[in-house]
Design a protein around this motif. Structure first.
Motif, short mmCIF file in Angstrom:
data_model
loop_
_atom_site.label_atom_id
_atom_site.label_comp_id
_atom_site.label_asym_id
_atom_site.label_seq_id
_atom_site.Cartn_x
_atom_site.Cartn_y
_atom_site.Cartn_z
N GLY A 268 0.77 -1.27 -0.08
CA GLY A 268 0.13 0.12 -0.02
C GLY A 268 0.79 1.18 0.02
O GLY A 268 0.46 2.16 -0.78
N ILE A 269 1.87 1.21 0.94
CA ILE A 269 2.73 2.33 0.92
C ILE A 269 3.28 2.59 -0.50
O ILE A 269 3.44 3.67 -0.94
CB ILE A 269 3.93 2.30 2.05
N ALA A 270 3.97 1.42 -1.07
CA ALA A 270 4.68 1.73 -2.52
C ALA A 270 3.48 2.25 -3.39
O ALA A 270 4.09 3.02 -4.34
CB ALA A 270 5.23 0.42 -2.79
N THR A 271 2.35 1.62 -3.45
CA THR A 271 1.35 1.99 -4.41
C THR A 271 0.93 3.47 -4.36
O THR A 271 0.73 4.16 -5.11
CB THR A 271 0.35 1.24 -4.22
N LEU A 272 0.93 3.84 -3.08
CA LEU A 272 0.62 5.35 -2.74
C LEU A 272 1.52 6.24 -3.29
O LEU A 272 1.48 7.30 -3.96
CB LEU A 272 0.48 5.67 -1.26
N ILE A 273 3.08 5.86 -2.94
CA ILE A 273 4.14 6.83 -3.30
C ILE A 273 4.20 6.86 -4.75
O ILE A 273 4.40 7.87 -5.48
CB ILE A 273 5.39 6.29 -2.62
N VAL A 310 10.65 -3.38 3.96
CA VAL A 310 11.46 -4.09 3.12
C VAL A 310 10.57 -4.39 1.59
O VAL A 310 11.06 -4.19 0.75
CB VAL A 310 11.87 -5.42 3.33
N THR A 311 9.10 -4.40 1.65
CA THR A 311 8.41 -4.63 0.50
C THR A 311 8.51 -3.44 -0.27
O THR A 311 8.41 -3.78 -1.61
CB THR A 311 7.10 -4.92 1.24
N ALA A 312 8.14 -2.28 0.50
CA ALA A 312 8.16 -0.82 -0.40
C ALA A 312 9.63 -0.76 -1.25
O ALA A 312 9.63 -0.41 -2.25
CB ALA A 312 7.76 -0.01 0.51
N CYS A 313 10.48 -1.11 -0.43
CA CYS A 313 12.02 -0.97 -1.04
C CYS A 313 12.22 -1.96 -2.21
O CYS A 313 12.61 -1.51 -3.24
CB CYS A 313 13.06 -1.20 0.19
N VAL A 314 11.80 -3.00 -2.16
CA VAL A 314 11.94 -4.02 -3.12
C VAL A 314 11.12 -3.91 -4.41
O VAL A 314 11.56 -4.10 -5.39
CB VAL A 314 11.70 -5.33 -2.46
N ALA A 315 10.01 -3.16 -4.07
CA ALA A 315 9.04 -3.11 -5.04
C ALA A 315 9.54 -1.83 -5.93
O ALA A 315 9.59 -2.01 -7.22
CB ALA A 315 7.78 -2.22 -4.44
N PHE A 316 10.14 -0.77 -5.43
CA PHE A 316 10.87 0.19 -6.27
C PHE A 316 12.21 -0.26 -6.90
O PHE A 316 12.46 0.17 -7.91
CB PHE A 316 11.06 1.36 -5.37
N LEU A 317 12.86 -1.18 -6.08
CA LEU A 317 14.04 -1.93 -6.45
C LEU A 317 13.85 -2.82 -7.88
O LEU A 317 14.44 -2.41 -8.84
CB LEU A 317 14.94 -2.52 -5.65
N VAL A 318 12.67 -3.47 -7.84
CA VAL A 318 12.40 -4.25 -9.03
C VAL A 318 11.82 -3.43 -10.01
O VAL A 318 12.17 -3.65 -11.35
CB VAL A 318 11.30 -5.27 -8.54
N SER A 319 11.25 -2.27 -9.85
CA SER A 319 10.82 -1.35 -10.72
C SER A 319 11.73 -0.87 -11.84
O SER A 319 11.27 -0.39 -12.76
CB SER A 319 9.99 0.02 -9.87
N LEU A 320 12.99 -0.54 -11.09
CA LEU A 320 14.21 -0.22 -12.04
C LEU A 320 14.37 -1.05 -13.22
O LEU A 320 14.97 -0.64 -14.10
CB LEU A 320 15.43 -0.21 -11.10
N ALA A 321 14.01 -2.44 -13.20
CA ALA A 321 13.81 -3.21 -14.39
C ALA A 321 12.84 -2.98 -15.37
O ALA A 321 12.88 -3.88 -16.37
CB ALA A 321 13.88 -4.81 -13.82
N GLY A 322 11.83 -2.11 -15.05
CA GLY A 322 10.99 -1.71 -16.09
C GLY A 322 9.47 -2.36 -15.81
O GLY A 322 8.51 -1.84 -16.51
N LEU A 323 9.46 -2.99 -14.59
CA LEU A 323 8.18 -3.64 -14.20
C LEU A 323 7.35 -2.55 -13.51
O LEU A 323 7.86 -2.01 -12.52
CB LEU A 323 8.41 -4.93 -13.35
N PRO A 324 6.13 -2.40 -13.56
CA PRO A 324 5.39 -1.31 -12.84
C PRO A 324 5.22 -1.75 -11.64
O PRO A 324 5.12 -2.82 -11.36
CB PRO A 324 3.93 -1.38 -13.68
N GLU A 325 5.04 -0.71 -10.67
CA GLU A 325 5.06 -0.76 -9.42
C GLU A 325 3.67 -1.80 -8.81
O GLU A 325 3.79 -2.24 -7.91
CB GLU A 325 5.13 0.63 -8.31
N ILE A 326 2.86 -1.37 -9.35
CA ILE A 326 1.39 -1.85 -9.08
C ILE A 326 1.82 -3.51 -9.41
O ILE A 326 1.23 -4.24 -8.32
CB ILE A 326 0.16 -1.41 -9.91
N GLU A 327 2.04 -3.99 -10.62
CA GLU A 327 2.39 -5.30 -10.59
C GLU A 327 3.31 -6.03 -9.73
O GLU A 327 2.90 -7.16 -9.20
CB GLU A 327 2.81 -5.56 -12.20
#
Length: 369
Positions: A268-273, A310-327
């Protein structure tokens, strides 16, 4: 009936609600938290600068994981957890990457890393944390199969990120006047003690042997599941299962509840940000570094709060590979629920196995007369 007996009275709702997102300011080590952040920033910045954010992501993941070793204790050497994690993660990433295309070899290594992670519980939290990092590196690399040279490249990136983390942290420790040798720590005093503990407890029908076998089976089952079902970011399932599974079933239940709640909160935090900031590559990197610092700060607070960061951090880290944060967060939640439930089932089976073993070991009652 077995599930009912295990769960009855083992979910103290009031205590869970108090501890889940508890924040303990006194447990933060500011100088170490700050020291762990530059290496991640450097890895991400280098990847973006040279037009290879994927490479920066892999190196940063190595730095991020190794950084948690600065808060662990294993032997009297302060940097030992970081060094052992870095070396083992590099080897595991190499093995995982080149075995990812060969199912029998992949399952064999999955069983080995699972058994190591389960058996290390007997040697203390430091040993368990180190072997867990090896297992995580293996399962993540396994999702990105490559030839021998590609596997070596991935291992080199993780090694580079981990080495940079160790150098920065040890320099900060030296400047802060912290000795490289410590006296009070968790885990074992000497390597000899570690091998003695493992030798005593991995024999016969011991609890340690049971949990080692169970984690090996769990690692194989979850690996098969992710490969055959083609689950997006499926490597999080075996990773979650190994993190959650503990020798005591009530501890496993607690970690399942806390991890699912923390993952949902972090998602939820990652999605909101992401919705508010619409971050580009540079801002994603900044968010990763900031959230990594929060994760380092929260690891001795409530487990769910730590998992959320950790979840929010990993979500943005993986997003650097081009995958949308929501997914990313959707995949993370799905993997956490599946991995958590499988860990719980495994804990129930181990509990039943232990009770049966203890029952069969009891001598028969002496006959009268």
């Amino acid at each position: 009936m077995i599930v009912h007996r295990l769960l009855r009275g083992r979910i103290p709702v009031r205590r869970y609600s108090q501890e889940m997102f508890a924040f303990r300011r006194g447990d933060i080590r500011p100088e170490t938290v700050i020291a762990c952040m530059p290496a991640i920033a450097i890895c991400l910045a280098a990847g973006i600068w040279f037009g290879s954010p994927d490479f920066g992501l892999v190196a940063a993941s190595g730095a991020f994981s190794v950084g948690f070793g600065a808060f662990q204790r294993f032997t009297a050497v302060r940097a030992a957890p970081m060094i052992l994690a870095m070396v083992g993660m590099s080897v595991a990433a190499w093995v995982g990457s080149f075995s990812g295309s060969y199912m029998p070899l992949m399952l064999l290594f999955a069983a080995v890393f699972g058994a190591l992670c389960g058996g290390a519980n007997a040697a203390g939290p430091g040993a368990w944390w180190i072997t867990l990092q090896w297992a995580i590196a293996f399962f993540v690399a396994d999702a990105f199969p490559s030839d021998m040279m590609g596997a070596l490249g991935r291992a080199a990136l993780i090694f580079s990120g981990g080495l940079l983390q160790i150098l920065v942290v040890t320099i900060v420790w030296a400047l802060a006047g912290k000795s490289s040798i410590i006296r009070e720590h968790d885990g074992t005093e000497r390597w000899q003690d570690l091998f003695a503990v493992m030798g005593r407890r991995l024999t016969g029908h011991s609890d340690t042997l049971r949990i080692a076998i169970a984690t090996a089976i769990l690692a194989v089952v979850t690996t098969l599941m992710t490969k055959t079902a083609d689950i997006p970011n499926g490597y999080w399932i075996p990773v979650t299962a190994l993190i959650i599974l503990k020798p005591q079933s009530d501890k496993t239940i607690e970690r399942v509840v806390f991890r699912i709640c923390g993952t949902v909160a972090g998602a939820g935090i990652a999605t909101l940000i992401a919705a508010l900031l619409r971050p580009d590559e540079s801002l994603l990197a900044v968010l990763v570094v900031v959230l990594a610092g929060l994760a380092y700060s929260m690891q001795r607070s409530g487990y769910a709060a730590f998992v959320a960061t950790v979840t929010a951090c990993v979500a943005f880290l993986v997003s650097l590979a081009g995958l949308p944060e929501i997914e990313v967060v959707e995949h993370r939640i799905t993997a956490t629920v599946i991995g958590g439930l499988l860990a719980l089932v495994t804990a129930i089976c181990v509990d039943a196995w232990a009770r049966r073993s203890r029952g069969s070991a009891e001598p028969p009652p002496a006959s009268e007369g």
